[in-house]
Design an enzyme around this catalytic site. Structure first.
Site, PDB file in Angstrom:
ATOM      1  N   HIS A   1       0.870  -1.182   0.000  1.00  0.00           N
ATOM      2  CA  HIS A   1       0.000   0.000   0.000  1.00  0.00           C
ATOM      3  C   HIS A   1       0.899   1.222   0.000  1.00  0.00           C
ATOM      4  O   HIS A   1       1.690   1.427   0.915  1.00  0.00           O
ATOM      5  CB  HIS A   1      -0.922   0.015   1.222  1.00  0.00           C
ATOM      6  N   CYS A   2       0.757   2.051  -1.031  1.00  0.00           N
ATOM      7  CA  CYS A   2       1.667   3.186  -1.214  1.00  0.00           C
ATOM      8  C   CYS A   2       0.982   4.483  -0.772  1.00  0.00           C
ATOM      9  O   CYS A   2      -0.021   4.882  -1.371  1.00  0.00           O
ATOM     10  CB  CYS A   2       2.093   3.295  -2.675  1.00  0.00           C
ATOM     11  N   PRO A   3       1.510   5.158   0.263  1.00  0.00           N
ATOM     12  CA  PRO A   3       0.884   6.424   0.691  1.00  0.00           C
ATOM     13  C   PRO A   3       1.043   7.538  -0.330  1.00  0.00           C
ATOM     14  O   PRO A   3       0.241   8.480  -0.347  1.00  0.00           O
ATOM     15  CB  PRO A   3       1.636   6.751   1.988  1.00  0.00           C
TER      16      PRO A   3
END
Length: 367
Positions: A157-159
């Protein structure tokens, strides 16, 4: 009074969703400022050679368009979730709730998964099951704690994109890294001579001085960080791995194989970018498969392969063939067309495990 905690929880969740967009807004702000600094301050106001202006402006806008396009697609492409075939039926859910946790629940899950193209297991050898989504996890699928759903071929999950990077947008994420790196390198290369002139007082102090000097520092700094990240993901593609699989190697029915999904460099590349090379450099979806089933290599010939812990190593190459092979193109069908063959082969594999204990005693509950 009873509704107050629920209302407060809803407000908190909405605030969290807004905060998740802060990194995206930061990147977007940097991008907008870099456009103004490069186009207006550097090209239009500082450069004096007309030919240099035209070349720099044309090349810059090509990199800018590709960067923004791939970034947009990475952010707004919804992650793919397991199809309905992997969700438990109503009767299976009731059976699972009635049975005590242990082998009896595993029997329910094995019955539900017998016609599904699933190779991998948990560390204990159990069927991979998600309690929150109430589904049998397809291979390479994981539950994201931020999105609160199972994501097909989840990488991380990439912020910075406020999205899960998985099967549906992994190609877009790679192109985003590539074009952002090229964007920064191009800016740093074309800005270098003017940066030196301003630094050595070769040009008079103007409003452009700050923009041009800071633009070079920002482009050079982002180039260094992006090159390492992009190089790492290029290595992942060459090995057909995800970030999660680097930290936890996939466990197949009878062994752990960290390169179990690797098909060779060329096929690994096509798994992500597809067969048609004309689409490779464009942020349009062209990956092979449906995200639920993947071809595997049955005999591992990678010299990096480590021995399997826990006594799960097979003693001969023939034992690597306890689950069926799928050619590359078979991964494009949503589910296998002959589910009976899967159950037959699985039954033969179980019969072949003479004297071996069955470790499938618990369910997986992972994020």
């Amino acid at each position: 009074a009873a509704a107050a905690p629920g209302a407060w929880g809803g407000v908190r969740r909405r605030c969290q969703r807004l905060l998740y967009w802060v990194p995206v807004l930061f990147i977007s702000s940097i991008l907008c400022w870099s456009y103004y600094a490069y186009v207006t301050q550097l090209c239009l106001l500082t450069m004096t050679n007309i030919g240099e202006k035209v070349v720099c402006l044309v090349a810059y806008h090509i990199f800018f368009m590709l960067f923004v396009w791939s970034y947009w697609k990475t952010i707004f492409t919804l992650p793919m979730n397991p199809s309905k075939e992997f969700h438990l039926s109503y009767s299976d859910k009731e059976s699972l709730e009635r049975e005590p946790r242990g082998e009896s629940q595993q029997e329910v899950l094995r019955r539900a998964a017998k016609d599904l193209p699933i190779y991998t297991r948990t560390m204990s050898g159990a069927i991979r099951y998600c309690d929150r989504c109430q589904l049998v996890k397809p291979d390479r699928c994981h539950h994201c704690s931020v999105c609160d759903k199972c994501i097909l071929k989840m990488d991380h999950h990439c912020p910075w994109v406020n999205n899960c990077v998985g099967f549906s947008n992994y190609k877009f994420f790679l192109l985003f890294l590539a074009y952002s790196l090229l964007y920064c390198i191009f800016i740093a290369a074309t800005d270098l001579q003017y940066f030196i002139k301003f630094w050595t007082n070769g040009l008079p102090d103007t409003q452009a001085k700050f923009h041009i000097m800071f633009l070079f520092f920002a482009a050079a700094m982002f180039s260094v960080s992006l090159s390492s990240l992009f190089g790492y993901h290029c290595w992942l593609v060459s090995k057909n791995k995800s970030t999660l699989e680097v930290f936890r190697a996939p466990i197949f029915r009878h062994r752990t194989d960290k390169n179990g999904f690797s098909l060779g460099f060329s096929k690994n590349l096509r798994q992500v970018f597809g067969d048609e090379k004309k689409y490779w450099l464009l942020p349009v979806f062209s990956s092979l498969g449906d995200g639920c089933s993947f071809p595997t290599c049955l005999v591992n010939q990678d010299p990096e392969q480590a021995s399997t812990p826990g006594g799960l190593n097979s003693t001969s190459k023939s034992e690597n063939h306890l689950f069926p092979a799928k050619p590359l193109r078979d991964s494009q069908s949503h589910l296998l067309t002959d589910p009976q063959s899967w159950s037959d082969i699985s039954a033969k594999a179980e019969k072949g495990k003479v004297g071996m204990s069955n470790p499938a005693l618990t369910m997986e509950n992972e994020t």
